[in-house]
Write a protein that holds these residues in place. Structure first.
Motif, short mmCIF file in Angstrom:
data_model
loop_
_atom_site.label_atom_id
_atom_site.label_comp_id
_atom_site.label_asym_id
_atom_site.label_seq_id
_atom_site.Cartn_x
_atom_site.Cartn_y
_atom_site.Cartn_z
N LEU A 272 -24.11 -30.41 -50.56
CA LEU A 272 -24.62 -29.55 -49.49
C LEU A 272 -23.64 -29.41 -48.34
O LEU A 272 -23.76 -28.48 -47.54
N PHE A 273 -22.70 -30.32 -48.25
CA PHE A 273 -21.77 -30.28 -47.12
C PHE A 273 -20.90 -29.03 -47.14
O PHE A 273 -20.70 -28.38 -46.11
N VAL A 274 -20.38 -28.67 -48.31
CA VAL A 274 -19.47 -27.52 -48.39
C VAL A 274 -20.16 -26.22 -47.95
O VAL A 274 -19.62 -25.50 -47.10
N PRO A 275 -21.34 -25.88 -48.47
CA PRO A 275 -21.98 -24.65 -47.96
C PRO A 275 -22.41 -24.75 -46.50
O PRO A 275 -22.42 -23.73 -45.80
N PHE A 276 -22.74 -25.93 -46.03
CA PHE A 276 -23.05 -26.08 -44.60
C PHE A 276 -21.80 -25.84 -43.75
O PHE A 276 -21.88 -25.24 -42.66
N ILE A 277 -20.66 -26.28 -44.24
CA ILE A 277 -19.39 -26.03 -43.52
C ILE A 277 -19.09 -24.54 -43.51
O ILE A 277 -18.73 -23.96 -42.47
N LYS A 278 -19.27 -23.89 -44.67
CA LYS A 278 -19.00 -22.45 -44.76
C LYS A 278 -19.93 -21.65 -43.86
O LYS A 278 -19.54 -20.60 -43.32
N ALA A 279 -21.14 -22.14 -43.65
CA ALA A 279 -22.10 -21.44 -42.80
C ALA A 279 -21.91 -21.75 -41.32
O ALA A 279 -22.63 -21.20 -40.47
N GLY A 280 -20.95 -22.60 -40.99
CA GLY A 280 -20.69 -22.95 -39.60
C GLY A 280 -21.66 -23.99 -39.04
O GLY A 280 -21.64 -24.26 -37.83
N LEU A 281 -22.45 -24.60 -39.90
CA LEU A 281 -23.39 -25.63 -39.43
C LEU A 281 -22.70 -26.97 -39.22
O LEU A 281 -23.19 -27.81 -38.47
N ILE A 282 -21.59 -27.16 -39.92
CA ILE A 282 -20.76 -28.35 -39.75
C ILE A 282 -19.34 -27.87 -39.46
O ILE A 282 -18.82 -26.98 -40.15
#
Length: 439
Positions: A272-282
């Motif tokens: 889940l980290f990679v899509p959260f990073i791509k979405a700007g959440l991380i």
């Protein structure tokens, strides 16, 4: 008053003044990752005379666990009769979004928010002994405590253990005490020697012992693997030794065998980290090697992950996270089973700090890499932590003692009913437990 009547009155008063007979001792042994089918099935080639003998002579059950089905929240439920939402141990590792706590676990009993069996027994004047039970550092009132904690697995861990244990422990007479990070079957066997020595020295009213080697081997080699099966046979021998030692001291000892969760085979990881990073959440540091800041972040728990929000009351943020999770779940390569919202989490007894909770499909586990593709192969061959309604996550109960019917199968029970049952055997009550005793 006539002499005879006076004598009768005096006799009645004396009888009522006598203390009630002390409840027989309870020995509670936790076998991490013990599924019911391991000891219920006799056609699997496993020689488990201790576990099967205790089940044949007592009551037993499959157990539905808690959210998440990982070791520390589950063991705290087993010792309190409450769900993680109440007792406060929400995961194995403490929430550490910037990864600065060096994989710190919930080692400290001060984090438990509800009454434990240890406290209830000690406050009733009973002698209480603990060996390696999770979340046991700093439990007050114990006669002898060898808590579970580690940092590096280096020799300094032994000094830390000695400093955090009851003065005079570990016992030299029982041989070297395994370091806290030693999760091997040899480590279990070493701790069993210390537990037996403490039973003989203190003759406790209540003792808890935790054995972790079976869980370790199932992670490494997978459930039903020859290596895991061989470890379970050795754990059964350790259980037999503990029971024999306890009942040599008091034949009326009640033995309660519990486990924290089941197990499922795994081969792939979702992330889940990679899509959260791509979405700007991380947001990562400039070189991409570490997390710099976050608005929403996964808190992984084996086969599932809680989602924490930096601003829980931010409706726009929550909606954005829900949209990202829906997109991930729609991707077959991500291996997502389903997503809980906060209402469902509350109903399942999970922590109030989670806005969402994501469950993996069978065969998948949660990864935590900051880069890479979904569905990468994993070297971890077995995992737990999935939602508690997944049948593979069911754990075990075996209780054997005076007054318990022989060979009674209780079916499938709620994990929260075990601690109240143990409390009743001890002659104490747990003020925070709400469900009736299982046996």
């Amino acid at each position: 008053m006539k002499p005879v009547l006076a004598l009768l009155v005096a006799l009645v008063v004396a009888l009522f003044a006598l203390p009630a007979a002390a409840a027989p001792p309870v020995l509670m042994i936790a076998i991490d990752g013990l599924r019911p089918q391991e000891w219920q099935r006799r056609d699997n080639g496993l020689e488990l005379p201790a576990l099967r003998g205790l089940a044949a002579g007592g009551v037993s059950a499959a157990v539905t666990g808690v959210l998440p089905t990982v070791t520390y929240p589950s063991h705290t439920t087993l010792i309190t009769g409450t769900a993680p939402r109440q007792h406060g141990i929400a995961n194995n590792l403490t929430f550490d979004p910037l990864r600065g706590n060096a994989d710190g676990w919930y080692w400290y009993a001060s984090d438990i928010k509800t009454e434990t069996l240890w406290q209830a027994a000690a406050q009733a004047g009973q002698k209480v002994v603990n060996v390696h039970w999770p979340v046991s550092v700093g439990v007050a009132g114990l006669t002898a405590n060898l808590p579970q904690i580690w940092r590096t697995g280096m020799p300094d861990d032994d000094k830390m253990m000695a400093a955090l244990s009851t003065p005079g422990l570990p016992l030299a007479e029982a041989g070297p005490y395994p370091t806290g990070k030693d999760e091997s079957i040899a480590g279990d066997e070493g701790r069993t020697k210390h537990a037996i020595a403490l039973l003989r020295r203190h003759k406790p009213d209540f003792a808890t012992v935790y054995l972790t080697g079976f869980d370790h081997e199932q992670h490494e080699a997978g459930p039903d693997s020859p290596a895991a099966r061989a470890v379970l046979v050795r754990i059964d021998a350790a259980v037999g030794q503990l029971v024999a030692a306890a009942r040599a001291i008091n034949p009326q000892t009640t033995v309660v065998i519990v486990s924290d969760h089941g197990f499922a085979p795994t081969s792939r990881a979702t992330n889940l980290f990679v899509p959260f990073i791509k979405a700007g959440l991380i947001r990562l540091t400039d070189n991409g090697s570490a997390i710099a800041s976050w608005d929403a972040i996964p808190w992984t728990a084996g086969g599932s992950a809680a989602i924490r929000l930096a601003r829980p009351d931010d409706a726009a943020l929550k909606a954005k996270v829900a949209a990202v999770l829906a997109q991930i779940a729609a991707d077959p390569a991500a291996g997502i089973d389903r997503v809980m919202d906060s209402t469902a989490i509350a109903a399942a007894g999970g922590t109030a700090e989670a806005a969402f909770w994501v469950n993996c499909k069978p065969g998948w586990l949660m990864g935590n890499a900051l880069a890479g593709d979904q569905g990468a192969a994993t070297g971890t061959r077995g995992m737990h932590g999935y939602f508690p309604d997944v049948p593979a996550m069911r754990s075990s109960l075996i209780a054997n003692g005076h007054g318990l019917p022989a060979g009674r199968d209780l079916g499938v029970i709620d994990m929260r009913t075990i601690a109240p049952a143990v409390a009743r055997r001890l002659g104490v009550t747990l003020k925070d437990a709400a469900l009736p005793p299982a046996f």
